[in-house]
Design a protein around this motif. Structure first.
Motif, PDB file in Angstrom:
ATOM      1  N   THR A 217      11.100  -3.559 -11.408  1.00 38.39           N
ATOM      2  CA  THR A 217      11.996  -3.298 -12.525  1.00 38.39           C
ATOM      3  C   THR A 217      12.008  -1.798 -12.808  1.00 38.39           C
ATOM      4  OG1 THR A 217      11.522  -5.465 -13.465  1.00 38.39           O
ATOM      5  CG2 THR A 217      12.474  -3.827 -14.959  1.00 38.39           C
ATOM      6  N   ASP A 218      13.227  -1.261 -12.956  1.00 31.36           N
ATOM      7  CA  ASP A 218      13.441   0.155 -13.256  1.00 31.36           C
ATOM      8  C   ASP A 218      12.757   1.035 -12.209  1.00 31.36           C
ATOM      9  OD1 ASP A 218      14.834  -0.781 -15.431  1.00 31.36           O
ATOM     10  OD2 ASP A 218      13.336  -0.208 -16.910  1.00 31.36           O
ATOM     11  N   GLY A 219      12.090   2.071 -12.667  1.00 35.34           N
ATOM     12  CA  GLY A 219      11.367   2.951 -11.759  1.00 35.34           C
ATOM     13  C   GLY A 219      12.249   3.606 -10.723  1.00 35.34           C
ATOM     14  N   VAL A 220      11.785   3.589  -9.519  1.00 35.17           N
ATOM     15  CA  VAL A 220      12.390   4.294  -8.401  1.00 35.17           C
ATOM     16  C   VAL A 220      13.643   3.558  -7.897  1.00 35.17           C
ATOM     17  CG1 VAL A 220      10.901   3.134  -6.733  1.00 35.17           C
ATOM     18  CG2 VAL A 220      11.796   5.375  -6.201  1.00 35.17           C
ATOM     19  N   THR A 221      14.569   4.311  -7.307  1.00 35.32           N
ATOM     20  CA  THR A 221      15.806   3.708  -6.807  1.00 35.32           C
ATOM     21  C   THR A 221      15.547   2.883  -5.550  1.00 35.32           C
ATOM     22  OG1 THR A 221      16.381   5.593  -5.415  1.00 35.32           O
ATOM     23  CG2 THR A 221      17.217   5.609  -7.687  1.00 35.32           C
ATOM     24  N   GLU A 222      16.454   1.969  -5.292  1.00 34.79           N
ATOM     25  CA  GLU A 222      16.356   1.115  -4.106  1.00 34.79           C
ATOM     26  C   GLU A 222      16.434   1.947  -2.826  1.00 34.79           C
ATOM     27  OE1 GLU A 222      18.103  -3.181  -2.625  1.00 34.79           O
ATOM     28  OE2 GLU A 222      18.940  -2.230  -4.407  1.00 34.79           O
ATOM     29  N   GLU A 223      17.225   2.975  -2.850  1.00 35.56           N
ATOM     30  CA  GLU A 223      17.369   3.860  -1.693  1.00 35.56           C
ATOM     31  C   GLU A 223      16.027   4.490  -1.300  1.00 35.56           C
ATOM     32  OE1 GLU A 223      20.177   7.657  -0.404  1.00 35.56           O
ATOM     33  OE2 GLU A 223      20.381   6.777  -2.381  1.00 35.56           O
ATOM     34  N   ARG A 224      15.265   4.940  -2.281  1.00 36.25           N
ATOM     35  CA  ARG A 224      13.961   5.561  -1.992  1.00 36.25           C
ATOM     36  C   ARG A 224      12.955   4.527  -1.491  1.00 36.25           C
ATOM     37  NH1 ARG A 224      12.092   9.067  -6.839  1.00 36.25           N
ATOM     38  NH2 ARG A 224      10.433   9.550  -5.380  1.00 36.25           N
ATOM     39  N   VAL A 225      13.020   3.308  -2.001  1.00 39.43           N
ATOM     40  CA  VAL A 225      12.127   2.247  -1.524  1.00 39.43           C
ATOM     41  C   VAL A 225      12.473   1.905  -0.082  1.00 39.43           C
ATOM     42  CG1 VAL A 225      11.484  -0.182  -1.811  1.00 39.43           C
ATOM     43  CG2 VAL A 225      11.618   1.323  -3.814  1.00 39.43           C
ATOM     44  N   LYS A 226      13.751   1.773   0.222  1.00 38.83           N
ATOM     45  CA  LYS A 226      14.175   1.442   1.583  1.00 38.83           C
ATOM     46  C   LYS A 226      13.793   2.525   2.586  1.00 38.83           C
ATOM     47  CE  LYS A 226      17.866  -1.792   0.671  1.00 38.83           C
ATOM     48  NZ  LYS A 226      19.251  -2.152   0.935  1.00 38.83           N
ATOM     49  N   ALA A 227      13.711   3.774   2.135  1.00 43.36           N
ATOM     50  CA  ALA A 227      13.286   4.856   3.029  1.00 43.36           C
ATOM     51  C   ALA A 227      11.879   4.583   3.562  1.00 43.36           C
ATOM     52  CB  ALA A 227      13.335   6.196   2.305  1.00 43.36           C
ATOM     53  N   ILE A 228      11.084   3.853   2.795  1.00 42.75           N
ATOM     54  CA  ILE A 228       9.731   3.486   3.221  1.00 42.75           C
ATOM     55  C   ILE A 228       9.733   2.160   3.971  1.00 42.75           C
ATOM     56  CG2 ILE A 228       7.459   2.733   2.354  1.00 42.75           C
ATOM     57  CD1 ILE A 228       7.802   4.869   0.151  1.00 42.75           C
TER      58      ILE A 228
ATOM     59  N   VAL B   4       4.973   2.573 -10.642  1.00 41.28           N
ATOM     60  CA  VAL B   4       5.898   1.443 -10.565  1.00 41.28           C
ATOM     61  C   VAL B   4       5.157   0.207 -10.068  1.00 41.28           C
ATOM     62  CG1 VAL B   4       8.052   0.608  -9.546  1.00 41.28           C
ATOM     63  CG2 VAL B   4       7.778   3.047 -10.039  1.00 41.28           C
ATOM     64  N   LYS B   5       5.382  -0.935 -10.738  1.00 42.33           N
ATOM     65  CA  LYS B   5       4.750  -2.191 -10.333  1.00 42.33           C
ATOM     66  C   LYS B   5       5.711  -2.960  -9.425  1.00 42.33           C
ATOM     67  CE  LYS B   5       2.758  -6.374 -12.388  1.00 42.33           C
ATOM     68  NZ  LYS B   5       1.932  -6.851 -11.458  1.00 42.33           N
ATOM     69  N   PHE B   6       5.283  -3.172  -8.192  1.00 41.63           N
ATOM     70  CA  PHE B   6       6.089  -3.879  -7.203  1.00 41.63           C
ATOM     71  C   PHE B   6       5.529  -5.270  -6.956  1.00 41.63           C
ATOM     72  CE2 PHE B   6       6.817   0.569  -6.199  1.00 41.63           C
ATOM     73  CZ  PHE B   6       8.176   0.614  -5.968  1.00 41.63           C
ATOM     74  N   SER B   7       6.404  -6.219  -6.726  1.00 40.30           N
ATOM     75  CA  SER B   7       6.018  -7.549  -6.258  1.00 40.30           C
ATOM     76  C   SER B   7       6.429  -7.612  -4.791  1.00 40.30           C
ATOM     77  CB  SER B   7       6.756  -8.623  -7.062  1.00 40.30           C
ATOM     78  OG  SER B   7       6.598  -9.877  -6.433  1.00 40.30           O
ATOM     79  N   VAL B   8       5.446  -7.760  -3.905  1.00 40.31           N
ATOM     80  CA  VAL B   8       5.718  -7.819  -2.472  1.00 40.31           C
ATOM     81  C   VAL B   8       5.193  -9.154  -1.973  1.00 40.31           C
ATOM     82  CG1 VAL B   8       5.373  -6.712  -0.228  1.00 40.31           C
ATOM     83  CG2 VAL B   8       5.429  -5.310  -2.306  1.00 40.31           C
ATOM     84  N   THR B   9       6.108 -10.019  -1.537  1.00 35.60           N
ATOM     85  CA  THR B   9       5.731 -11.367  -1.109  1.00 35.60           C
ATOM     86  C   THR B   9       6.351 -11.698   0.240  1.00 35.60           C
ATOM     87  OG1 THR B   9       7.615 -12.318  -2.296  1.00 35.60           O
ATOM     88  CG2 THR B   9       5.522 -12.210  -3.490  1.00 35.60           C
TER      89      THR B   9
ATOM     90  N   ARG C 113       0.827  -1.221   0.000  1.00 30.92           N
ATOM     91  CA  ARG C 113       0.000   0.000   0.000  1.00 30.92           C
ATOM     92  C   ARG C 113       0.853   1.260   0.000  1.00 30.92           C
ATOM     93  NH1 ARG C 113      -4.716  -1.702   4.394  1.00 30.92           N
ATOM     94  NH2 ARG C 113      -5.738  -3.233   3.036  1.00 30.92           N
ATOM     95  N   GLU C 114       1.886   1.270   0.831  1.00 33.20           N
ATOM     96  CA  GLU C 114       2.738   2.464   0.900  1.00 33.20           C
ATOM     97  C   GLU C 114       3.490   2.697  -0.407  1.00 33.20           C
ATOM     98  OE1 GLU C 114       4.587   4.344   4.227  1.00 33.20           O
ATOM     99  OE2 GLU C 114       4.491   2.422   5.297  1.00 33.20           O
ATOM    100  N   LEU C 115       4.012   1.627  -1.003  1.00 33.99           N
ATOM    101  CA  LEU C 115       4.765   1.771  -2.250  1.00 33.99           C
ATOM    102  C   LEU C 115       3.855   2.222  -3.386  1.00 33.99           C
ATOM    103  CD1 LEU C 115       7.171  -1.298  -2.047  1.00 33.99           C
ATOM    104  CD2 LEU C 115       7.716   1.115  -1.618  1.00 33.99           C
ATOM    105  N   LYS C 116       2.647   1.676  -3.423  1.00 32.90           N
ATOM    106  CA  LYS C 116       1.693   2.059  -4.469  1.00 32.90           C
ATOM    107  C   LYS C 116       1.338   3.543  -4.350  1.00 32.90           C
ATOM    108  CE  LYS C 116      -2.645   0.705  -6.591  1.00 32.90           C
ATOM    109  NZ  LYS C 116      -3.735  -0.261  -6.611  1.00 32.90           N
TER     110      LYS C 116
END
Length: 192
Positions: free
Chosen positions: A81-92, A64-69, A55-58
């Protein structure tokens, strides 16, 4: 004869009452915080964490399409794939970790927070960003703009990158030196 003062131990009790009051106020605030109103407060372990991360990533990165399992009761995997950097995802996602492994002591150490008590927490949150051919080509262009002067007559292509040929590349730059593939990976990591 010394008379016991019934109020001598009162300050400790007052401090405990104050701590409980602060704890409840902070918990109530987090439960009602507008920035978290879209998150689940159900207590169901890694499933709750996966739902909330999704929910937060969406919300944060709608294109960006995320697979969260879930991989186990204490592990959530996130791939895109592509989209936002790993650093920005980890911030969440980092706030969902409620423990870490201390290899010096060979044990898991709790870092549970009030956020975890309400919105869930797991010991392991793994992120993996994959790169499309298009993004690899973009990184190659950036690399050649930056360092192409060092490759007179040589071109580094995305196909060479895909085949892993640039790991073997013998060219080094500057006095500190770095491998071509290492620099291209840095560019990929930072490019959206």
């Amino acid at each position: 004869m010394h008379m016991h003062n019934p109020y001598e131990s009162r300050p400790a009790a007052d401090n405990k009452d104050a701590e409980v009051t602060v704890y409840r106020a902070e918990t109530d605030y987090l439960k009602a915080a507008p920035e978290y109103k879209h998150l689940s407060q159900e207590k169901n372990g890694a499933v709750q964490v996966a739902v909330n991360i999704r929910r937060e990533l969406k919300k944060a990165f709608p294109g960006v399409k995320f697979s969260v399992t879930t991989r186990s009761c204490d592990c959530v995997n996130i791939k895109w794939t592509d989209g936002v950097t790993e650093e920005r995802v980890k911030a969440i996602t980092d706030k969902y970790r409620d423990s870490y492994f201390d290899s010096m002591q060979d044990l898991a150490v709790s870092c549970r927070s009030r956020f975890n008590e309400i919105y869930g927490g797991v010991g392991y949150v793994f992120t993996k960003r994959e790169y499309s051919g298009r993004l690899k080509e973009k990184a190659n262009v950036i690399f050649m703009q930056k360092y192409g002067h060092a490759f007179t007559g040589e071109e580094k292509t995305p196909e060479m990158l895909k085949r892993g040929e640039l790991w073997k590349e013998g060219h080094y730059f500057h006095r500190n030196g770095f491998a071509v593939q290492t620099e291209i990976n840095k560019i990929l990591y930072q490019t959206e």
